[in-house]
Scaffold this active site. Sequence first.
Site, PDB file in Angstrom:
ATOM      1  N   GLY A   1       0.811  -1.208   0.000  1.00 15.13           N
ATOM      2  CA  GLY A   1       0.000   0.000   0.000  1.00 15.13           C
ATOM      3  C   GLY A   1       0.838   1.248   0.000  1.00 15.13           C
ATOM      4  O   GLY A   1       2.028   1.219  -0.292  1.00 15.13           O
ATOM      5  N   SER A   2       0.201   2.354   0.345  1.00 10.21           N
ATOM      6  CA  SER A   2       0.831   3.665   0.210  1.00 10.21           C
ATOM      7  C   SER A   2       1.978   3.866   1.186  1.00 10.21           C
ATOM      8  O   SER A   2       2.085   3.179   2.190  1.00 10.21           O
ATOM      9  CB  SER A   2      -0.201   4.765   0.426  1.00 10.21           C
ATOM     10  OG  SER A   2      -1.059   4.831  -0.673  1.00 10.21           O
TER      11      SER A   2
END
Lengths: 144, 403
Positions: free
Chosen positions: A64-65
């Site tokens: 993810g980010s």
Amino acid sequence: MGRIVIKGRGIVDGLAEGEALVSLEQIVWSHGVEPSRGIINDKKVRLHGQSIKGKVFVYPYGKGSTSSSTWILETIRCGNAPCAIINRETELIIATGFLYGQLLYGANIPVVDNLEQDPFEVIETGDWVKVDGYQGLVEIHKAK
Amino acid sequence: MEISGYEREMLEGRHGQAKKFAMEILYKLGRAYGADRFIQVASAHIMAHYGSLHDAGLELAEKFVTLGGKFCIPTTADPLSICHRHWRELGIEEAYFHKQQRLERAVLKLGVQPAWTCTPYYVGNLPRFGQNVSWAESSAVAFANSVIGARTNRTPAGLNYCAAITGRMPNIGLYREENRNGQVLVEVKAGELSTLDYNALGYLVGKIVGNKIPVLDGLQPSASVDHLKYLGAAAASSGVVALYHAIDITPEATGRDPFGGKRPQEVFTIDRDQLQKAKQEMTTAQAEPEVVAVGCPHYSISELRTLSQLLEGRRIKKNKQLWVYTSEMTYNLAKKMGYAAIIEGAGGTFLEGNCLVISPLGKRSVRTIMTDSAKFAYYLPSEHNLKIRFSSTAECVQAIIED
């Protein structure tokens, strides 16, 4: 009751023990964990709705980010973090979150990766696990 | 880990407390990850959005201010969790706004360039091929590494502050030549790809390769910068793709072997059928959307041109909305070009300097969003409990305009 000790790489210092929570899937911290409750709210993973608070959280790697580090830091600030982390491979993003937690909030949450034995073959949810981030050691007490 | 004279001085506190604190973090991480030395980084891209940084990130930024920190390299920042013009009418809570304001003030004091965008490469933060930088924002990291051939790890949100304050990062991961080779081959057998196809392709690549470095074979020369932006953003959402190579398209896969002489660990094929299936998979709603949201990552000026062409002479239905996400600089450019007047005249709303994924919905009542972005489609269901319809920009516009 078996007791197994496995050597790995200590990423973040600290000593902790607790009940294991094992996810075979990757974990998205950013947008996937709710810091104010310590709950996994990513509907795409099997552990959706489960609490990570105080657990020895075992998952393969984060995804993810890049905001995952502050997501972790906020979970620590709220007092809802796991007591230790075991990964197949700990991303820099994950390590940073826990390292900041140590320096800003005095958290003592060891992070260990690269175990000599695949953690997913040895650790199951419910096992009692001791994690030593200084030595990179994991000690497993099987529940079954 | 080797440490130079100046780096040691920073670590010892001879250049202020902020540099000392930052170097302590960098040094600890460098040693944990087996770095041989520090490298200099030419720019940073940080995060200053309260929606992801929370109180902990705010306290971290303010700590650097209190310690007297200053960014010593050009530093841009991601979108904010509010739009300066619209936050009040959208019903964002006052307390939330003030937290975001505090964070904004802190990074401005540290010396950030207030571009507030996930596409810093569109607005002046543009490294050269081979240059070391320290960026956060997974889509920007994928772009810098892959499309430009600059070098950055997926730098954690808070860690960029340390890089910006010291100009250093430990020499680990993608800074090292030997870690940049492709690992898996993805044969793309789908002919010419549309913008939506690039989104779907990125989504599939991320799912298939996880955290490996993919080499894509079969992309057409028509691949644009915007296309590659979407490809990387999607792959960095569904997977951990910080770097991809595309044969004869990206610089490290042009005129050289992207595998560095090794054989790919695995070979995958993606065909037209799989792209179609991926698009269907991302569409989770059959209901009509109330809102179309575009600009994830932030729309470029050429995408705003396309959007304005689709909306010219049209009118968005009264019960529908269009939210357009871009940087403040690109919005200003669109105003000068007349694109903004067309889009706003048709009933669209610009939320410049902002991003839906990292912002509260406020009093906006919406259940189904239609979008042309795989990254929006990936994150909005878990972040805002929204249902998604994933379609091309033209189909998005078609769904909300009056007949």
